[in-house]
Design a protein around this motif. Structure first.
Motif, short mmCIF file in Angstrom:
data_model
loop_
_atom_site.label_atom_id
_atom_site.label_comp_id
_atom_site.label_asym_id
_atom_site.label_seq_id
_atom_site.Cartn_x
_atom_site.Cartn_y
_atom_site.Cartn_z
N TYR A 1 -52.46 39.79 30.65
CA TYR A 1 -51.33 38.89 30.42
C TYR A 1 -50.71 38.39 31.71
O TYR A 1 -50.00 37.39 31.71
CB TYR A 1 -50.28 39.59 29.55
CG TYR A 1 -50.78 39.83 28.14
CD1 TYR A 1 -51.17 38.77 27.34
CD2 TYR A 1 -50.88 41.10 27.61
CE1 TYR A 1 -51.64 38.96 26.06
CE2 TYR A 1 -51.34 41.31 26.32
CZ TYR A 1 -51.72 40.24 25.55
OH TYR A 1 -52.19 40.43 24.28
N THR A 2 -50.98 39.04 32.84
CA THR A 2 -50.45 38.53 34.10
C THR A 2 -51.19 37.27 34.52
O THR A 2 -50.59 36.36 35.08
CB THR A 2 -50.55 39.58 35.21
OG1 THR A 2 -51.90 40.03 35.32
CG2 THR A 2 -49.66 40.77 34.93
N LYS A 3 -52.49 37.20 34.22
CA LYS A 3 -53.25 35.99 34.54
C LYS A 3 -52.84 34.83 33.65
O LYS A 3 -52.91 33.68 34.05
CB LYS A 3 -54.75 36.26 34.41
CG LYS A 3 -55.29 37.16 35.48
CD LYS A 3 -56.77 37.37 35.32
CE LYS A 3 -57.28 38.33 36.37
NZ LYS A 3 -58.69 38.65 36.18
N LYS A 4 -52.40 35.16 32.43
CA LYS A 4 -51.96 34.12 31.50
C LYS A 4 -50.50 33.76 31.70
O LYS A 4 -49.97 32.90 31.00
CB LYS A 4 -52.17 34.59 30.06
CG LYS A 4 -53.62 34.77 29.69
CD LYS A 4 -53.76 35.23 28.27
CE LYS A 4 -55.21 35.44 27.90
NZ LYS A 4 -55.37 35.92 26.54
N GLU A 5 -49.83 34.46 32.63
CA GLU A 5 -48.41 34.24 32.95
C GLU A 5 -47.53 34.36 31.71
O GLU A 5 -46.71 33.50 31.41
CB GLU A 5 -48.22 32.90 33.64
CG GLU A 5 -48.95 32.81 34.97
CD GLU A 5 -48.76 31.47 35.66
OE1 GLU A 5 -47.98 30.63 35.17
OE2 GLU A 5 -49.40 31.28 36.70
N LEU A 6 -47.72 35.45 30.98
CA LEU A 6 -46.94 35.72 29.79
C LEU A 6 -45.51 36.11 30.16
O LEU A 6 -45.30 36.94 31.05
CB LEU A 6 -47.58 36.86 28.98
CG LEU A 6 -46.81 37.34 27.76
CD1 LEU A 6 -46.88 36.30 26.65
CD2 LEU A 6 -47.34 38.66 27.29
N ASP A 7 -44.55 35.53 29.50
CA ASP A 7 -43.15 35.90 29.70
C ASP A 7 -42.88 37.16 28.87
O ASP A 7 -43.04 37.15 27.65
CB ASP A 7 -42.24 34.76 29.25
CG ASP A 7 -40.78 35.00 29.57
OD1 ASP A 7 -40.48 35.93 30.35
OD2 ASP A 7 -39.94 34.25 29.04
N ILE A 8 -42.48 38.22 29.53
CA ILE A 8 -42.27 39.51 28.86
C ILE A 8 -41.20 39.42 27.77
O ILE A 8 -41.31 40.06 26.72
CB ILE A 8 -41.88 40.60 29.89
CG1 ILE A 8 -43.01 40.84 30.87
CG2 ILE A 8 -41.51 41.91 29.22
CD1 ILE A 8 -44.23 41.47 30.27
N SER A 9 -40.19 38.62 27.99
CA SER A 9 -39.12 38.51 27.00
C SER A 9 -39.58 37.82 25.72
O SER A 9 -38.97 37.98 24.67
CB SER A 9 -37.92 37.77 27.58
OG SER A 9 -38.27 36.45 27.92
N LYS A 10 -40.68 37.07 25.79
CA LYS A 10 -41.20 36.38 24.61
C LYS A 10 -42.46 37.05 24.05
O LYS A 10 -43.07 36.52 23.13
CB LYS A 10 -41.52 34.93 24.97
CG LYS A 10 -40.29 34.13 25.35
CD LYS A 10 -40.63 32.73 25.73
CE LYS A 10 -39.38 31.98 26.17
NZ LYS A 10 -39.69 30.64 26.61
N ALA A 11 -42.83 38.20 24.59
CA ALA A 11 -44.04 38.89 24.15
C ALA A 11 -43.83 39.55 22.80
O ALA A 11 -42.74 40.03 22.49
CB ALA A 11 -44.44 39.94 25.18
#
Length: 50
Positions: free
Chosen positions: A20-30
């Protein structure tokens, strides 16, 4: 033996689970599943480095 097990698990995680870091996932929206995967990967990584 324990360390070898976690290193093997880390390699399996890297191959199978999404990064998910490569996909730049926002943790607050996970979602809950995404947070569980992030937590599992962090746990295995920490145990393999001990």
């Amino acid at each position: 033996m324990k360390k070898t097990l976690f290193r093997t698990l880390a390699k399996i995680n890297k191959a199978i689970l999404p990064s998910y870091t490569k996909k730049e996932l926002d943790i607050s929206k996970a979602s809950k599943i995404q947070l569980a995967i992030i937590g599992w990967r962090a746990f295995v990584t920490m145990k393999s480095l001990d």
